[in-house]
Design a protein around this motif. Structure first.
Motif, PDB file in Angstrom:
ATOM      1  N   GLU A 145      75.681  23.838 -29.672  1.00 31.85           N
ATOM      2  CA  GLU A 145      75.939  23.967 -28.243  1.00 31.85           C
ATOM      3  C   GLU A 145      76.203  22.630 -27.553  1.00 31.85           C
ATOM      4  OE1 GLU A 145      74.379  26.962 -24.801  1.00 31.85           O
ATOM      5  OE2 GLU A 145      72.947  26.294 -26.294  1.00 31.85           O
ATOM      6  N   ASP A 146      75.730  21.532 -28.123  1.00 25.93           N
ATOM      7  CA  ASP A 146      75.972  20.221 -27.526  1.00 25.93           C
ATOM      8  C   ASP A 146      77.410  19.749 -27.747  1.00 25.93           C
ATOM      9  OD1 ASP A 146      75.263  20.096 -30.272  1.00 25.93           O
ATOM     10  OD2 ASP A 146      74.930  17.930 -30.106  1.00 25.93           O
ATOM     11  N   ARG A 147      78.103  20.293 -28.767  1.00 31.66           N
ATOM     12  CA  ARG A 147      79.481  19.871 -29.082  1.00 31.66           C
ATOM     13  C   ARG A 147      80.512  20.929 -28.744  1.00 31.66           C
ATOM     14  NH1 ARG A 147      78.356  17.702 -34.978  1.00 31.66           N
ATOM     15  NH2 ARG A 147      79.202  19.754 -35.334  1.00 31.66           N
ATOM     16  N   TRP A 148      80.158  22.207 -28.910  1.00 32.38           N
ATOM     17  CA  TRP A 148      81.068  23.291 -28.556  1.00 32.38           C
ATOM     18  C   TRP A 148      80.262  24.521 -28.192  1.00 32.38           C
ATOM     19  CZ3 TRP A 148      80.999  22.031 -33.902  1.00 32.38           C
ATOM     20  CH2 TRP A 148      80.526  23.023 -34.748  1.00 32.38           C
ATOM     21  N   ARG A 149      80.929  25.424 -27.490  1.00 33.42           N
ATOM     22  CA  ARG A 149      80.299  26.683 -27.099  1.00 33.42           C
ATOM     23  C   ARG A 149      81.142  27.828 -27.629  1.00 33.42           C
ATOM     24  NH1 ARG A 149      77.754  24.590 -22.289  1.00 33.42           N
ATOM     25  NH2 ARG A 149      76.955  22.621 -23.112  1.00 33.42           N
ATOM     26  N   VAL A 150      80.493  28.839 -28.127  1.00 33.83           N
ATOM     27  CA  VAL A 150      81.171  30.049 -28.555  1.00 33.83           C
ATOM     28  C   VAL A 150      81.051  31.053 -27.412  1.00 33.83           C
ATOM     29  CG1 VAL A 150      81.279  31.903 -30.250  1.00 33.83           C
ATOM     30  CG2 VAL A 150      80.567  29.598 -30.967  1.00 33.83           C
ATOM     31  N   LEU A 151      82.193  31.526 -26.945  1.00 35.36           N
ATOM     32  CA  LEU A 151      82.242  32.552 -25.909  1.00 35.36           C
ATOM     33  C   LEU A 151      83.035  33.728 -26.454  1.00 35.36           C
ATOM     34  CD1 LEU A 151      83.013  30.266 -22.826  1.00 35.36           C
ATOM     35  CD2 LEU A 151      80.787  31.075 -23.611  1.00 35.36           C
ATOM     36  N   THR A 152      83.037  34.821 -25.737  1.00 35.28           N
ATOM     37  CA  THR A 152      83.856  35.963 -26.124  1.00 35.28           C
ATOM     38  C   THR A 152      84.740  36.357 -24.945  1.00 35.28           C
ATOM     39  OG1 THR A 152      82.073  37.495 -25.524  1.00 35.28           O
ATOM     40  CG2 THR A 152      82.247  36.865 -27.848  1.00 35.28           C
ATOM     41  N   ASP A 153      85.967  36.762 -25.260  1.00 36.82           N
ATOM     42  CA  ASP A 153      86.875  37.188 -24.203  1.00 36.82           C
ATOM     43  C   ASP A 153      86.580  38.631 -23.812  1.00 36.82           C
ATOM     44  OD1 ASP A 153      88.208  38.903 -26.033  1.00 36.82           O
ATOM     45  OD2 ASP A 153      89.774  37.434 -26.437  1.00 36.82           O
ATOM     46  N   LEU A 154      87.396  39.193 -22.948  1.00 32.81           N
ATOM     47  CA  LEU A 154      87.152  40.538 -22.434  1.00 32.81           C
ATOM     48  C   LEU A 154      87.192  41.612 -23.509  1.00 32.81           C
ATOM     49  CD1 LEU A 154      89.288  40.333 -19.169  1.00 32.81           C
ATOM     50  CD2 LEU A 154      86.875  39.812 -19.485  1.00 32.81           C
ATOM     51  N   ALA A 155      87.887  41.341 -24.631  1.00 34.08           N
ATOM     52  CA  ALA A 155      87.978  42.308 -25.726  1.00 34.08           C
ATOM     53  C   ALA A 155      86.994  41.991 -26.847  1.00 34.08           C
ATOM     54  CB  ALA A 155      89.402  42.346 -26.276  1.00 34.08           C
ATOM     55  N   GLY A 156      86.122  40.989 -26.644  1.00 29.65           N
ATOM     56  CA  GLY A 156      85.105  40.659 -27.627  1.00 29.65           C
ATOM     57  C   GLY A 156      85.498  39.630 -28.668  1.00 29.65           C
ATOM     58  N   HIS A 157      86.726  39.071 -28.581  1.00 29.03           N
ATOM     59  CA  HIS A 157      87.129  38.038 -29.546  1.00 29.03           C
ATOM     60  C   HIS A 157      86.340  36.755 -29.284  1.00 29.03           C
ATOM     61  CE1 HIS A 157      91.007  40.333 -28.982  1.00 29.03           C
ATOM     62  NE2 HIS A 157      90.823  40.451 -30.279  1.00 29.03           N
ATOM     63  N   PRO A 158      85.704  36.195 -30.305  1.00 26.96           N
ATOM     64  CA  PRO A 158      85.076  34.897 -30.127  1.00 26.96           C
ATOM     65  C   PRO A 158      86.138  33.814 -29.925  1.00 26.96           C
ATOM     66  CG  PRO A 158      84.294  35.968 -32.133  1.00 26.96           C
ATOM     67  CD  PRO A 158      85.470  36.735 -31.648  1.00 26.96           C
ATOM     68  N   PHE A 159      85.863  32.881 -29.039  1.00 26.44           N
ATOM     69  CA  PHE A 159      86.676  31.677 -28.901  1.00 26.44           C
ATOM     70  C   PHE A 159      85.746  30.538 -28.566  1.00 26.44           C
ATOM     71  CE2 PHE A 159      86.594  33.327 -24.582  1.00 26.44           C
ATOM     72  CZ  PHE A 159      86.516  32.194 -23.766  1.00 26.44           C
ATOM     73  N   CYS A 160      86.190  29.327 -28.856  1.00 22.99           N
ATOM     74  CA  CYS A 160      85.349  28.156 -28.638  1.00 22.99           C
ATOM     75  C   CYS A 160      85.937  27.254 -27.579  1.00 22.99           C
ATOM     76  CB  CYS A 160      85.215  27.348 -29.932  1.00 22.99           C
ATOM     77  SG  CYS A 160      84.350  28.229 -31.245  1.00 22.99           S
ATOM     78  N   ILE A 161      85.062  26.675 -26.799  1.00 18.59           N
ATOM     79  CA  ILE A 161      85.448  25.552 -25.948  1.00 18.59           C
ATOM     80  C   ILE A 161      84.786  24.329 -26.565  1.00 18.59           C
ATOM     81  CG2 ILE A 161      85.973  26.819 -23.841  1.00 18.59           C
ATOM     82  CD1 ILE A 161      83.144  26.198 -22.838  1.00 18.59           C
ATOM     83  N   VAL A 162      85.575  23.278 -26.707  1.00 10.72           N
ATOM     84  CA  VAL A 162      85.160  22.091 -27.437  1.00 10.72           C
ATOM     85  C   VAL A 162      85.292  20.884 -26.523  1.00 10.72           C
ATOM     86  CG1 VAL A 162      85.610  20.661 -29.467  1.00 10.72           C
ATOM     87  CG2 VAL A 162      86.053  23.133 -29.564  1.00 10.72           C
ATOM     88  N   ARG A 163      84.266  20.056 -26.510  1.00 12.56           N
ATOM     89  CA  ARG A 163      84.359  18.831 -25.707  1.00 12.56           C
ATOM     90  C   ARG A 163      85.547  18.015 -26.209  1.00 12.56           C
ATOM     91  NH1 ARG A 163      79.270  16.130 -26.180  1.00 12.56           N
ATOM     92  NH2 ARG A 163      78.555  17.674 -24.689  1.00 12.56           N
ATOM     93  N   GLY A 164      86.545  17.838 -25.335  1.00 11.73           N
ATOM     94  CA  GLY A 164      87.794  17.179 -25.730  1.00 11.73           C
ATOM     95  C   GLY A 164      87.826  15.713 -25.480  1.00 11.73           C
TER      96      GLY A 164
END
Length: 122
Positions: free
Chosen positions: A103-122
């Motif tokens: 969680e300190d480097r990236w976060r796993v989220l899910t979109d409206l249809a449940g697909h996991p996606f990551c946001i990464v400190r750029g």
């Protein structure tokens, strides 16, 4: 000589293409494809890459991190500030699974249809 291929599209299955396209449009600022409809919607990037969303009857969302329904793929997006980006995406309707491996480097989220996606400190 290896085959030269250029990635032209990424397409995600989902139950509601227009809703999922709107979610990612708000999150990324990409332009909606002019021929988007209830069966297939898309977002255009300036370099020609299309992110597509296609309707699938009886769609089953991935169950990440459990593999009962595999994630199939996930997208990663660089962001300047993880906390701010996460808050904005949650406001747009994203989900946040309990399991967060780094969680300190990236976060796993899910979109409206449940697909996991990551946001990464750029």
């Amino acid at each position: 000589m290896p085959l030269q291929m250029k990635l032209s599209a990424i397409t995600l299955d989902c139950p509601d293409p227009l809703a999922l396209a709107a979610f990612y449009q708000q999150a990324t600022g990409l332009e909606p494809h002019p021929k988007s409809d209830a069966d297939f919607a898309g977002l255009n990037r300036e370099d020609g890459l299309l992110i597509g969303f296609q309707r699938v009857d009886n769609y089953r969302a991935p169950s990440w991190p459990d593999q009962a329904v595999p994630q199939q793929l996930h997208l990663c997006f660089d962001v300047a500030n993880l906390d701010e980006a996460e808050a904005q995406l949650l406001e747009l309707g994203a989900g946040k699974p309990d399991h967060q491996p780094h969680e300190d480097r990236w976060r796993v989220l899910t979109d409206l249809a449940g697909h996991p996606f990551c946001i990464v400190r750029g």
